[in-house]
Enzyme design. Sequence first.
Site, PDB file in Angstrom:
ATOM      1  N   LEU A  51     -50.599  -4.061 -11.331  1.00 27.85           N
ATOM      2  CA  LEU A  51     -51.052  -2.931 -10.506  1.00 27.85           C
ATOM      3  C   LEU A  51     -50.176  -2.756  -9.272  1.00 27.85           C
ATOM      4  O   LEU A  51     -50.651  -2.448  -8.177  1.00 27.85           O
ATOM      5  CB  LEU A  51     -52.524  -3.108 -10.106  1.00 27.85           C
ATOM      6  CG  LEU A  51     -53.518  -3.137 -11.277  1.00 27.85           C
ATOM      7  CD1 LEU A  51     -54.934  -3.419 -10.782  1.00 27.85           C
ATOM      8  CD2 LEU A  51     -53.500  -1.814 -12.047  1.00 27.85           C
ATOM      9  N   ASN A  95     -58.371   1.478 -21.723  1.00 25.87           N
ATOM     10  CA  ASN A  95     -57.221   0.817 -21.119  1.00 25.87           C
ATOM     11  C   ASN A  95     -56.659  -0.154 -22.160  1.00 25.87           C
ATOM     12  O   ASN A  95     -57.043  -0.130 -23.326  1.00 25.87           O
ATOM     13  CB  ASN A  95     -57.643   0.077 -19.844  1.00 25.87           C
ATOM     14  CG  ASN A  95     -56.476  -0.156 -18.895  1.00 25.87           C
ATOM     15  OD1 ASN A  95     -55.373  -0.467 -19.325  1.00 25.87           O
ATOM     16  ND2 ASN A  95     -56.722  -0.004 -17.614  1.00 25.87           N
ATOM     17  N   CYS A 129     -58.612  -2.814 -16.002  1.00 24.70           N
ATOM     18  CA  CYS A 129     -57.403  -3.632 -16.121  1.00 24.70           C
ATOM     19  C   CYS A 129     -57.789  -5.068 -16.487  1.00 24.70           C
ATOM     20  O   CYS A 129     -58.590  -5.694 -15.791  1.00 24.70           O
ATOM     21  CB  CYS A 129     -56.611  -3.625 -14.815  1.00 24.70           C
ATOM     22  SG  CYS A 129     -55.097  -4.595 -14.893  1.00 24.70           S
TER      23      CYS A 129
END
Length: 556
Positions: free
Chosen positions: A86, A204, A142
Amino acid sequence: MTDNKFWQLTQDKLVGTGLAGLGIRAPFTIPSGIVTTAPSVISAIAKLPEIGFLTTKTLSLRPRAGYREPVIHEYYPGCFVNAVGLANPGAEVFLRTMQALLPLHENKPLVVSIMGENPQEFLDCALVLDPIADAFELNLSCPHVKGAGQSIGSDPEAVSEVIRSIKVRTRKPVIPKLSPNLGDIAGMARLCRDSGADALSLINTVGPGIALDQEGNPILSNVLGGLSGSGILPIGIKSVREASRAVDLPIIASGGIGSADDVRSYASVGASLFAIGSSLAGLSTPQLANFFERLMDSLNGGQQNSPQGPVRSERRMNYMKTQVIENSRLGAGIFKLVLEQGPACNPGMYFFLRLPEVGEKPFSPAWDTEPVYLVRKVGIFTEALEKLQSGDSIYMRGPYGNGFEQPWPHESVVLVGGGTGTAPILMAARRWPNSVFRAFFGFSEQVNDSFHKEMLQFVPSANIIYDRPNEIGKVVRSLAEDACSHREDYSRSRVYVCGPAAMMNAVYAVLDGIVPPERICIAREDIMKCGIGLCGTCATEQGFRSCVDGPVETRA
């Protein structure tokens, strides 16, 4: 492109929803964290007619460095494991950069993806980015970052609080992004709907998983990474199906989409919009535009071929193991690394060199099949390279990017190299020796006699110049003087340049009006992390990605 029949059918799913007011006029986007990670690339990709809205990378309140390279690996053709961590510049920096490029082409909406380690951090990040956001995507999915993403998404109370607080304070549509790893997709979808979500984004990456090299070393620096690409398509379809049966909300589907049939499959189980990421691996910007054009044409009843053509049988990120033959010092902080073997390439293309548990970085070789690299010691990885001895193992992958075009018969070439940027210029001299008209090599420190003689061996007429502290720009001044003295010869020549950005800009400036801009070929030395156009780290000011659109470019 044929009449957009497919979009006319799918856009009905947005009527009366929280996304209806965004003015979305096409069904596609690129998911958060891939390709469109930099404002300049977002602005450029917005011009594609098939892209209905743009999605930013996930942004945090404070800057995040992310993980060291390698951050992505293709473990099977079309299948990836990645852990970028990230990485982002922080909300305030992104806000300032993005604001300067708004509105996007045709006022296309910008969905801003955000993260936080708790509900308050999500809200604070949203409030900073509110001036540029048409909607917010909430990264609750995530799978490989501790304290964020999936760890927040697995807490129902936290999820509900995040959605409610952002809805109340910003009054913008909120789109939670959910992970299939959470198990109860239907239950989480209902929780999001009841908390005020306007749409859902699914999915995701899956995982995390681990990719190993041939000796059993983890390839990713973070060891663990999320799985993406064609292999997760069935999981994505299953997740969208479960969510759409549980709630009547628009769903943005992602995960393994690579063809019109994949889009139709997602649409048949309830998806309204479609995000395509991993299938864009290796595509330059013109190729990416062609991909979406062909995809839409196929969906509208045109050609039935998959937009990416035949299924790939080879990986784009395949490592080969080789050995160090020579590691010799050339001057202060600069050394030459010679390897046993490597694939052939054109001058200006590049390879990634990797040391397990240390990292990897891209380098353009001074020669290819018996690889020679010029390296300047600047950090942890290059310090480790400097310590390698004859017989030590190293991994390499490539080649990547576009190199210098081969000169036309009887066409003369002017070469300009600076520092380690001399490497691809030397390779051009070795590859096309009969074309070299002039050559200028500049260094900030004296190189040893052996390397000095080696350069003259390949380019006997080379001007080798040292820019001492009080002589900065001497190589450019020498070029300028020679160009003025031989203006007509330069006007018919092609120029190959590689070195520090300031030097290359100066070279371009002194040759402006003498050499046509389409004949000045510059090899950019941008920071690259993936080599296949996915991570977006190497975004240029014009919205290109150096790793696939370059590194060699002209400014015509």
